[in-house]
Design an enzyme around this catalytic site. Sequence first.
Site, PDB file in Angstrom:
ATOM      1  N   CYS A 110       0.834  -1.212   0.000  1.00  0.00           N
ATOM      2  CA  CYS A 110       0.000   0.000   0.000  1.00  0.00           C
ATOM      3  C   CYS A 110       0.865   1.257   0.000  1.00  0.00           C
ATOM      4  CB  CYS A 110      -0.937  -0.010   1.206  1.00  0.00           C
ATOM      5  SG  CYS A 110      -1.984   1.456   1.279  1.00  0.00           S
TER       6      CYS A 110
ATOM      7  N   CYS B  29      -0.481   4.114   2.117  1.00  0.00           N
ATOM      8  CA  CYS B  29      -0.319   3.952   3.571  1.00  0.00           C
ATOM      9  C   CYS B  29       1.134   4.179   3.991  1.00  0.00           C
ATOM     10  CB  CYS B  29      -0.682   2.535   4.016  1.00  0.00           C
ATOM     11  SG  CYS B  29      -2.088   1.790   3.215  1.00  0.00           S
ATOM     12  N   ASP B  30       2.061   3.647   3.232  1.00  0.00           N
ATOM     13  CA  ASP B  30       3.439   3.533   3.734  1.00  0.00           C
ATOM     14  C   ASP B  30       4.481   4.385   3.004  1.00  0.00           C
ATOM     15  OD1 ASP B  30       2.540   1.680   5.600  1.00  0.00           O
ATOM     16  OD2 ASP B  30       2.764   0.011   4.204  1.00  0.00           O
TER      17      ASP B  30
END
Length: 321
Positions: A140, A143-144
């Site tokens: 992701c 997200c990261d």
Amino acid sequence: MSTPSTSTTRDTVILGTGCSGLTAAIYTARANLKPLVIEGHEPGGQLSITTLVENFPGWPDGVQGPELVENIRKQAEKFGAEIEMGHLVAADLSASPIKLDFGNGKTVHTRTLIVASGASARWLGLPSEQALIGHGVSSCATCDGFFFSGKVICVIGGGDSAMEEAIFLTRFATKVYLIHRSGSFRASKIMLERAMAHPQIEFLTNTIIEEVLGVEEKEVRGIRIRNTVSGEVSELALSGFFLGIGHIPNAKFFEGQMDLDADGYIKSHDNVFTTHNGKVIPGVFCAGDVQDRRYRQAITAAGTGCMAALEAEKYLEEHGR
Ligand code: NDP
């Protein structure tokens, strides 16, 4: 936690304990529907394999994915949601009440069903990749990506997801290797051209990953790759390894009873209604990534979980609960 109890009729059963399922559980529990939430193979869904989540509203300093989903779970249980482990083996969505069979004689009848079974990221399946999830390996970018500011990273895949992730990650990483197993791309022309023209992205085609390096250090430090044309094996030093090789929606089970798209995502109507042959299936709703190939965010999963719960509540009111 127990397994689904034998032959009971519920107002609401929710399949999935990710962000969408548990949000649906909070809402239906607060509406006094006493939801039964079925936890399958991936408790907590994709949040449970994410590290710091910095884009979920209400957490100015971020929150660890597992902690976030655990809190949502506690919130659902506080209002009376029952969570049980179970693996659906058969379902009859046309029955009234809906019939769910969990094997070993365990059948649950329910007036409404919320399918929030999520989508699982597709992984290469290398042991080194699996060992380093959350330690430099991620599926992701949204997200990261932030954790890779000033670093060199790679994105695996040749579709739109990989192009989109690679372009997005150039906001943080100084260099992004886009690694694809063949020389032809599924990505749309515009996305491919955009990625190819980007000065921070270098394409490595006809290239497969043999190993993600860094298992002993518990941190990605590079990859060993092989060119499938020349056979040459080499190592690249990098800190982040992002998968962009697609997701597998967990809806296959309803094939034949529910309209799914070519990739197996539920073809939801207004994000929450399910259909069969184009007609709305009474009492069967969906939420989260199992019906969302576009946004796939925790907050959108929570949002559709809420919507599905409100629709289930409305359905029960209209059908004389
Ligand atoms: P796709 O199925 O389109 O592409 C998956 C890619 O991953 C392919 O290049 C495939 O390679 C590669 N791949 C699959 N398995 C492996 C493996 N085991 N090892 C190495 N490579 C592998 O998935 P996407 O998620 O990219 O896209 C799904 C859909 O969502 C598409 O319709 C896409 O257009 C859409 N989408 C649209 C976006 C947008 O419009 N902004 C953004 C993201 C997705 P190969 O080609 O060799 O099979």
